[in-house]
Enzyme design. Structure first.
Site, short mmCIF file in Angstrom:
data_model
loop_
_atom_site.label_atom_id
_atom_site.label_comp_id
_atom_site.label_asym_id
_atom_site.label_seq_id
_atom_site.Cartn_x
_atom_site.Cartn_y
_atom_site.Cartn_z
N SER A 1 0.83 -1.21 0.00
CA SER A 1 0.00 0.00 0.00
C SER A 1 0.87 1.26 0.00
O SER A 1 0.54 2.25 -0.65
CB SER A 1 -0.91 0.01 1.23
OG SER A 1 -1.66 -1.17 1.28
N THR B 1 -8.26 -6.33 -2.21
CA THR B 1 -6.86 -6.02 -1.87
C THR B 1 -6.08 -5.42 -3.04
O THR B 1 -5.37 -4.43 -2.86
CB THR B 1 -6.15 -7.32 -1.40
OG1 THR B 1 -6.79 -7.77 -0.21
CG2 THR B 1 -4.68 -7.07 -1.10
N GLU C 1 -5.23 -3.58 -6.76
CA GLU C 1 -5.61 -2.26 -7.29
C GLU C 1 -5.89 -1.30 -6.13
O GLU C 1 -6.70 -0.39 -6.23
CB GLU C 1 -6.84 -2.34 -8.20
CG GLU C 1 -6.64 -3.14 -9.45
CD GLU C 1 -5.91 -2.40 -10.55
OE1 GLU C 1 -5.63 -1.21 -10.39
OE2 GLU C 1 -5.58 -3.05 -11.55
#
Ligand SMILES: Cc1cc2nc3c(=O)[nH]c(=O)nc-3n(C[C@H](O)[C@H](O)[C@H](O)COP(=O)(O)OP(=O)(O)OC[C@H]3O[C@@H](n4cnc5c(N)ncnc54)[C@H](O)[C@@H]3O)c2cc1C
Length: 650
Positions: free
Chosen positions: A137, A413, A415
């Protein structure tokens, strides 16, 4: 009426949807279950090549490279393909959406000339290598480096440690020949932040190139037909023009130049190119949900269980609990469909406009991030509910639920992780007030939400200012409901079935939450605490602000679709579905509405009653509502067979 409903849902790109449906209905193209992993991967590659040969994978690319330059049509095709094998869908997403998209949006003409036709025809299978073992992320913290060697005119791409390996990368384990690698760019000793470069990883014969190490990620929860892998680079050299240089160039003399001076802004602009991928996953989530609902609703209209003493057994969908499990989810899926159509329309417009203003780009980013999060969570919840609604038959592997559950699970989760995406959406919602509140430094706020502590006093002051302004704007006193004002859904705020009232409820909640977040952030910063700590304290609230915003925009899109529908019968049906969606959201947040005095206890109970009534009213149209999805039979065949077999056995 089913035909006109289908026409309405299919929208302006019905022809391309029909082409994909026809392909899915051809023998040999139905989703596969239980193939050994390597056979599944080979099948998926063969299918993807077939689609590429037919020209279907180039639609979103410019005409000069064999495409149609039509993003709306390309996403419509992708959404429809999601009724079939989801490994094929994700393989196409990686090759044409992510890898092709990186070259198209981050590269310039010479990259386009050299690679786009080969990418869209699948002659050049490639990867989008962003995530690392250590960071997914938090893209700004990636550790792979691309250091410019001015004497040689080359970049040296390097993985400094195991945490910096590119991980989970689609197309890496088996088929990829090249990767768009995201790395920290270092030019003349100066770190320039994350940029993307094209790095060959395999030779034409499939052999891994010197300096590149590739591992297979091995068995996954689902999507077994996609070859996810781990890539490491040991001082791999690529020429200067390997840099995807739309937003930053390294000139022949070894100097770095970017038209976007601020590195944080440059970073966010580059990542903004991921919007199309998010919109695509969002559409795919909605289609997978439609498949599950189609199977479960149809089964609930043939399966009978229990009944009155001495009477016939009753169809499952005549039970209130069954209606409650399926029909609000069906109404929500319609709402998400109309919101997705709006998102794609705006995206298409933005892609066909030369210069999209910052504000519009940010709004698109908010829309795509928020809707993708909500739609993929809705898919996960609904597919599970549909599985349970089909009882034991739903659990059989020959049925599609096993694959639907396993394959769509990761949509929450990749993209962008949903929780992280909702924070991005909330950051943008706050930033959108910048113009109205004077000097907000949007980059200050962006850094704030990206997890970076805002260091300078000037930035702190800017954030304080916007938050104060935001609070002032959103704080005006709200009318409070008085006990006894409302009974049976009627009251000072109007009828629960009234669209204006429904919109008012969802808008009020969204604004109220945003106001609360603004007040808390401001209060925390004013008290001298570190902005990062303040954010962490408020994070659940921040995410809720974005979630409430998505609920609102979904209802707005649904309400507009109802309004625009001229066929009176269809209008009435959609109107009921829209009310069911709106009141399902209000019902889910009854605690909030009561806590804040926006619903009395009596009115809150009336919401439950109205949801029940709307479920019963929608029940006769349930089959029509799923028929209009026009899911090709082979995508449902197994489930129907299983349902029929179980019926016979019983
Ligand atoms: C099947 C599959 C295919 C993939 N394909 C690709 C690909 O082709 N290319 C590619 O580059 N990547 C790919 N990915 C990687 C994917 O994009 C990442 O897994 C994703 O971005 C999440 O990153 P992460 O796994 O490091 O999770 P993390 O970032 O470690 O997140 C783990 C958890 O922590 C939470 N979290 C993280 N940050 C915060 C925060 N600031 N506040 C609160 N909570 C937080 C998240 O919500 C999440 O629940 C793929 C992944 C999978 C599983």
């Amino acid at each position: 009426m089913t035909a006109s409903l289908r026409t309405l849902l299919d929208g302006p790109n019905a022809d391309v949807r029909d082409l994909v449906r026809a392909w899915l209905a051809e023998p040999g193209n139905a989703p596969v279950a239980d193939l050994p992993r390597e056979e599944h991967r080979a099948q998926v590659l063969a299918w993807a090549r077939e689609l590429a040969d037919a020209g279907g994978t180039a639609i979103g690319f410019p005409v000069e490279y064999g495409g149609e330059g039509n993003v709306g049509r390309s996403i419509a095709a992708f959404e429809t393909l999601a009724a079939g094998d989801l490994s094929l869908l994700v393989k196409c997403g990686v090759q044409f959406g992510l890898f092709g998209g990186a070259v198209l949006h981050l590269g310039t003409e010479h990259h386009h000339e050299r690679y786009l036709s080969a990418i869209t025809s699948l002659q050049l299978p490639g990867c989008f290598a962003m995530t690392e073992t250590g960071h997914g992320s938090n893209v700004q913290a990636l550790a792979t480096t691309a250091t410019y060697d001015a004497a040689a005119g080359e970049f040296v791409v390097h993985t400094p440690d195991a945490d910096a390996r590119k991980d989970y990368i689609g197309n890496a384990a088996r088929d990829g020949r090249m990767a768009a690698v995201f790395a920290q760019l270092v030019v003349d000793g100066e770190a320039r932040g994350v940029h993307a470069l094209l790095v060959p990883i395999r030779a034409d014969d499939g052999g891994v190139l010197p300096g590149v190490t590739i591992e297979d990620c091995g068995a996954k929860l689902g999507l077994e037909g996609v070859d996810n892998g781990r890539i490491a680079f040991d001082q791999v050299r690529v020429p200067r023009d390997a840099l995807l240089d739309r937003y930053a160039q390294v000139r022949e003399d070894g100097t770095y130049f970017s038209p976007i001076e601020n590195p944080t802004k440059r970073f966010f602009v580059m990542l903004g190119t991921l919007i199309q991928g998010r919109a695509s996953v969002c559409g795919a989530s909605i289609t997978a949900t439609k498949v599950a609902l189609d199977i479960a609703v149809r089964r609930s209209l043939t399966r009978r269980q229990f009944g009155p003493p001495g009477g016939d057994e009753v169809l499952l969908l005549d039970y209130r609990t069954h209606q409650r499990r399926l029909l609000p989810a069906l109404a929500t899926t319609y709402g998400l469909h109309f919101a997705q159509a709006r998102l794609v329309e705006r995206l298409h417009r933005a892609f066909t406009t030369d210069d999209v203003p910052d504000r519009e780009r940010r709004q698109l980013e908010t829309f795509a991030a928020g809707l993708k999060a909500v739609a993929s969570w809705h898919a996960t919840d609904t597919i599970q509910a549909c599985r349970e609604a089909c009882g034991g038959a739903g659990y059989l592997r020959a049925n599609r639920f096993a694959a639907l559950k396993a394959d769509t699970d990761v949509f929450t989760t990749f993209e962008g992780d949903n929780t992280v995406l909702l924070q991005l959406a909330a950051k943008n919602l706050l930033t959108d007030y910048r113009d109205e509140f004077g000097e907000l430094d949007p980059l200050g706020l962006a850094s704030f939400f990206a997890g970076q502590v805002i260091g300078t006093l000037a930035e702190r002051a800017a954030v304080r200012k916007v938050l104060a302004g935001l609070a002032a704007r959103l704080l005006p006193g709200r009318a409070r409901a008085k006990p006894g004002d409302e009974a049976a859904g009627r009251g000072r705020y109007g009828e629960l079935r009234d669209r204006t009232e429904q919109l008012s409820l969802l808008r009020w909640r969204q604004e109220h939450i945003l106001q609360g977040v603004a007040r808390r952030l401001k209060g925390g910063i004013d008290s001298g605490r570190e902005p990062f700590d303040v954010l962490v304290d408020c994070q659940d609230h921040v995410v809720e602000a974005a979630r409430a915003w998505v609920d609102r925009v979904v209802l707005e899109a649904f309400a507009d679709a109802v309004e625009a529908c001229e066929d009176p019968e269809l209008h009435a049906l959609l109107d009921r579905a829209c009310s069911l969606y709106a009141l399902t959201r209000v019902e889910a947040e009854r605690g909030f509405y009561q806590e804040h005095g926006r619903l009395t206890a009596a009115r809150s109970k009336a919401v439950i009653k109205t949801v029940n009534a709307l479920c019963a009213e929608l029940r006769p149209d349930a089959e029509r509502l799923v028929d209009a999805f026009a899911i090709p039979a082979p995508a449902l065949a197994d489930a129907r067979e299983v349902a029929a077999n179980v019926e016979q056995a019983a």
